[in-house]
Design a protein around this motif. Structure first.
Motif, mmCIF file in Angstrom:
data_model
loop_
_atom_site.group_PDB
_atom_site.id
_atom_site.type_symbol
_atom_site.label_atom_id
_atom_site.label_comp_id
_atom_site.label_asym_id
_atom_site.label_seq_id
_atom_site.Cartn_x
_atom_site.Cartn_y
_atom_site.Cartn_z
ATOM 1 N N PHE A 264 59.710 -43.819 -34.854
ATOM 2 C CA PHE A 264 60.523 -42.336 -34.483
ATOM 3 C C PHE A 264 60.669 -42.229 -32.866
ATOM 4 O O PHE A 264 61.865 -42.066 -32.167
ATOM 5 C CB PHE A 264 58.995 -41.142 -34.919
ATOM 6 N N SER A 265 60.229 -43.572 -32.571
ATOM 7 C CA SER A 265 59.572 -43.684 -30.512
ATOM 8 C C SER A 265 60.953 -44.286 -30.844
ATOM 9 O O SER A 265 62.084 -44.451 -30.078
ATOM 10 C CB SER A 265 58.674 -44.525 -30.120
ATOM 11 N N ALA A 266 61.236 -45.194 -31.326
ATOM 12 C CA ALA A 266 62.759 -46.201 -31.351
ATOM 13 C C ALA A 266 64.133 -45.436 -31.679
ATOM 14 O O ALA A 266 64.543 -45.373 -30.763
ATOM 15 C CB ALA A 266 62.922 -47.122 -31.991
ATOM 16 N N GLN B 293 51.138 -47.587 -41.747
ATOM 17 C CA GLN B 293 51.945 -46.431 -41.924
ATOM 18 C C GLN B 293 52.377 -44.988 -41.080
ATOM 19 O O GLN B 293 53.066 -44.778 -40.165
ATOM 20 C CB GLN B 293 51.550 -45.249 -43.547
ATOM 21 N N SER B 294 51.286 -44.685 -40.290
ATOM 22 C CA SER B 294 51.650 -43.466 -39.676
ATOM 23 C C SER B 294 52.068 -43.935 -38.134
ATOM 24 O O SER B 294 53.005 -43.664 -37.167
ATOM 25 C CB SER B 294 49.804 -42.843 -38.721
ATOM 26 N N THR B 295 51.745 -45.571 -37.117
ATOM 27 C CA THR B 295 51.720 -46.444 -36.288
ATOM 28 C C THR B 295 53.338 -46.913 -36.607
ATOM 29 O O THR B 295 54.228 -46.781 -35.526
ATOM 30 C CB THR B 295 50.326 -47.679 -36.838
ATOM 31 N N ALA B 296 53.847 -47.149 -37.770
ATOM 32 C CA ALA B 296 54.941 -48.130 -38.130
ATOM 33 C C ALA B 296 55.731 -46.072 -38.389
ATOM 34 O O ALA B 296 56.615 -46.778 -37.461
ATOM 35 C CB ALA B 296 55.512 -47.936 -39.612
ATOM 36 N N GLN B 297 55.307 -45.468 -38.394
ATOM 37 C CA GLN B 297 56.255 -44.471 -38.333
ATOM 38 C C GLN B 297 56.606 -43.467 -37.008
ATOM 39 O O GLN B 297 57.643 -42.931 -37.008
ATOM 40 C CB GLN B 297 55.760 -42.775 -39.194
ATOM 41 N N GLN B 298 55.422 -43.963 -36.241
ATOM 42 C CA GLN B 298 55.630 -43.774 -35.079
ATOM 43 C C GLN B 298 56.500 -44.667 -34.154
ATOM 44 O O GLN B 298 57.383 -44.113 -33.598
ATOM 45 C CB GLN B 298 54.078 -43.555 -34.186
ATOM 46 N N LYS C 230 67.125 -44.162 -28.412
ATOM 47 C CA LYS C 230 67.791 -44.487 -28.789
ATOM 48 C C LYS C 230 68.692 -43.547 -28.843
ATOM 49 O O LYS C 230 70.451 -43.594 -27.989
ATOM 50 C CB LYS C 230 68.668 -45.466 -30.018
ATOM 51 N N GLN C 231 68.357 -42.332 -28.834
ATOM 52 C CA GLN C 231 68.907 -40.941 -28.495
ATOM 53 C C GLN C 231 69.095 -41.027 -26.795
ATOM 54 O O GLN C 231 70.240 -40.406 -26.539
ATOM 55 C CB GLN C 231 68.754 -39.541 -29.424
ATOM 56 N N ILE C 232 68.225 -41.541 -26.530
ATOM 57 C CA ILE C 232 67.723 -40.812 -24.875
ATOM 58 C C ILE C 232 69.215 -41.973 -24.326
ATOM 59 O O ILE C 232 69.621 -40.837 -23.008
ATOM 60 C CB ILE C 232 66.543 -41.304 -24.814
ATOM 61 N N ASP C 233 69.018 -43.317 -24.308
ATOM 62 C CA ASP C 233 69.797 -44.487 -24.051
ATOM 63 C C ASP C 233 71.189 -43.303 -24.176
ATOM 64 O O ASP C 233 71.662 -43.880 -23.721
ATOM 65 C CB ASP C 233 69.743 -45.403 -24.915
ATOM 66 N N ASP C 234 72.066 -42.862 -25.675
ATOM 67 C CA ASP C 234 72.944 -42.996 -25.622
ATOM 68 C C ASP C 234 73.361 -41.739 -24.433
ATOM 69 O O ASP C 234 74.198 -41.823 -24.362
ATOM 70 C CB ASP C 234 73.623 -42.312 -27.357
#
Length: 131
Positions: A43-45, A35-40, A49-53
């Protein structure tokens, strides 16, 4: 007190969690890791996306500012050309006023001065008592 007897070692018995408890804890830890890996990853995705925008918006702003700067430079060049393209002509003025050289001032000749910078003595000057 024990006289003449040798001490015996205590008997140590391990009483910990059972193997089933250990397996259950390991399964819970594995689930937590997943769950922690999926959440990370999620979050990183989202962050990427915010950085790319933000980068795309900054690039768009940069291009817009460059276009505005180019337009402003073109307008300034047009204004300067218009300012330097003026022609002038000379003509005689009509009804011009001319000046004459300054005449020296007429100084009244007085005989007595009361104080430096004061008016010279003449009729009507001086001390006026009772006025």
């Amino acid at each position: 007190m024990c006289f003449f007897s040798s001490p015996s070692a205590p008997q140590v018995v391990y009483q910990g969690p059972s193997q089933a408890d250990i397996d259950a804890n390991n399964a819970a830890l594995d689930t937590y890791r997943q769950q922690s890996t999926a959440q990370q990853q999620q979050f990183s995705a989202a962050l990427q996306k915010q950085i790319d925008d933000a980068n795309a918006m900054a690039e768009k702003q940069r291009l817009q500012l460059e276009q505005e700067r180019a337009q402003a430079s073109a307008e300034m060049a047009a204004q300067q050309q218009a300012a330097y393209a003026v022609t002038t002509t000379t003509a005689e003025p009509q009804g011009a006023l001319t000046t004459e050289p300054a005449k020296p001032k007429d100084k009244t000749k007085g005989t007595l001065k009361i104080a430096p910078g004061a008016t010279a003595m003449s009729q009507g000057t001086g001390l006026n008592i009772g006025v």
